[in-house]
Design an enzyme around this catalytic site. Sequence first.
Site, PDB file in Angstrom:
ATOM      1  N   PHE A   8       0.857  -1.193   0.000  1.00  0.00           N
ATOM      2  CA  PHE A   8       0.000   0.000   0.000  1.00  0.00           C
ATOM      3  C   PHE A   8       0.889   1.238   0.000  1.00  0.00           C
ATOM      4  O   PHE A   8       1.664   1.454   0.916  1.00  0.00           O
ATOM      5  CB  PHE A   8      -0.894   0.009   1.241  1.00  0.00           C
ATOM      6  CG  PHE A   8      -2.037  -0.954   1.189  1.00  0.00           C
ATOM      7  CD1 PHE A   8      -3.324  -0.530   0.899  1.00  0.00           C
ATOM      8  CD2 PHE A   8      -1.819  -2.293   1.440  1.00  0.00           C
ATOM      9  CE1 PHE A   8      -4.370  -1.427   0.838  1.00  0.00           C
ATOM     10  CE2 PHE A   8      -2.864  -3.191   1.390  1.00  0.00           C
ATOM     11  CZ  PHE A   8      -4.137  -2.771   1.089  1.00  0.00           C
ATOM     12  N   GLY A   9       0.734   2.048  -1.010  1.00  0.00           N
ATOM     13  CA  GLY A   9       1.504   3.279  -1.084  1.00  0.00           C
ATOM     14  C   GLY A   9       2.294   3.341  -2.359  1.00  0.00           C
ATOM     15  O   GLY A   9       3.435   2.883  -2.417  1.00  0.00           O
ATOM     16  N   ASN A  12       6.731   7.702  -3.673  1.00  0.00           N
ATOM     17  CA  ASN A  12       8.153   7.576  -3.968  1.00  0.00           C
ATOM     18  C   ASN A  12       8.835   6.447  -3.195  1.00  0.00           C
ATOM     19  O   ASN A  12       9.652   5.713  -3.751  1.00  0.00           O
ATOM     20  CB  ASN A  12       8.856   8.908  -3.681  1.00  0.00           C
ATOM     21  CG  ASN A  12       8.327  10.025  -4.559  1.00  0.00           C
ATOM     22  OD1 ASN A  12       8.029   9.814  -5.729  1.00  0.00           O
ATOM     23  ND2 ASN A  12       8.183  11.215  -3.997  1.00  0.00           N
ATOM     24  N   GLY A  16      10.100   3.487  -5.233  1.00  0.00           N
ATOM     25  CA  GLY A  16      11.554   3.557  -5.278  1.00  0.00           C
ATOM     26  C   GLY A  16      12.306   2.779  -4.232  1.00  0.00           C
ATOM     27  O   GLY A  16      13.536   2.700  -4.295  1.00  0.00           O
ATOM     28  N   LYS A 233      17.044   5.544  15.017  1.00  0.00           N
ATOM     29  CA  LYS A 233      16.742   6.191  13.742  1.00  0.00           C
ATOM     30  C   LYS A 233      15.917   7.459  13.950  1.00  0.00           C
ATOM     31  O   LYS A 233      16.252   8.534  13.455  1.00  0.00           O
ATOM     32  CB  LYS A 233      16.018   5.198  12.834  1.00  0.00           C
ATOM     33  CG  LYS A 233      15.792   5.722  11.419  1.00  0.00           C
ATOM     34  CD  LYS A 233      14.428   6.333  11.224  1.00  0.00           C
ATOM     35  CE  LYS A 233      14.243   6.851   9.811  1.00  0.00           C
ATOM     36  NZ  LYS A 233      12.892   7.378   9.561  1.00  0.00           N
TER      37      LYS A 233
END
Length: 408
Positions: A8-9, A12, A16, A233
């Site tokens: 889903f999505g 970019n 990518g 992160k």
Amino acid sequence: MGKTAVHFGGGNIGRGFVAEKLNISGYEVGHSVPSLQRMLFDLRSQVVFIDVMDSIIDLLQKNKSYTVTEIGGDGEKVNTITNYRAINSKTHEADVIKEIASAEIVTCAVGPNILKFIAPVIAKGIDARTSSKPIAVIACENMIGATDNLAGFIKDPKNTPGDRLSSIHERARFANSAIDRIVPGQDPNAGLNVKIESFYEWVVDKTPFAEYGHPDISSIHWVDKLEPYIERKLFTVNTGHAAAAYYGHARGKKTIAEALEDKEINTIVRESLAETSQLIITKHGVSKEEQKAYVEKIIARISNPYLEDVVERVGRAPLRKLGRNERFVGPAAYLAEHGYKYDALLGAIETAFGFQNVEGDDESFELAKILASTDAKGVVEKVSGLSESDKLYKDVVTVVEKVQKAKK
């Protein structure tokens, strides 16, 4: 026919990064944004992008290939992606459900606020499964516990019938993840082509899969304990990136690289990361040397001038980024409770509150309205989720009062 993944999505990160890595591992990928698509890179499998956006579907159907340009310190590498088709979930939801019912993995990169919208169709797909092995569900979002959040929506009685909830673990396993890859602003006429950072990190909790074993995805680092990776992160990459963006915007800088060329901003960002490093070292037992090296790597990454990363893009959505568990307030609150320094983070919080009425960013306009209509205590409680019992509370109230006074 290869293994199948539904993603889903179709943005970019979807085109990518996630789909590419799944494809490399031999998956036939199905994509979805607040949509669904199925796509795949030019390797051995086919990717099916699933989306509700007619414009993306049209582009994918009319173009037989697109490029992914990886940008690193040593230049650019261009990959050509082919072998994909597109399905519009707005008109073919049944096909999406069928894909999930037979897939091995569902991933998403749609933004935290969109998870509730993709949950219903995922729930239907999970409920339709008959395989003896549960599907792996992994949300790839800049959010702590994103998959848990998605799972909560999927398990909502509105989406999964009560009599099926007790056995959902037989049909699906939910694993949190930490994902790290910078996607700068794209060229306005790029179409499907994506420009993306060459560096990436994708870490996923393997414990939910237990006796079934985790999916065989070579690009994922599977771990027993995810929290240290997520916080390292979020409180290094995202804290540093956002701090550079907000200070850069306040001082008229165009890009993150330009902001970090400013010695004062560079110093402020480093001071902020020195404070978050204290959390990483103290809470998670990471050595000072290891965290210092990680900080230097991150600063080098976000300073890359070839990314041409515009400060307004990085700073967008300030309401979310000023949240209780987010990149500034989260670590500052921990440091305050444990008696450590958090002055630089407090400065970043102040600068983030000043990110108002920025063209193209609805949240920045909403932030301005909240600051103009609510007293400082109310702002802190509503935006940052702090209360009077939090040691950080009074300092953030003072910061908000300062920001409000400057706007009068």
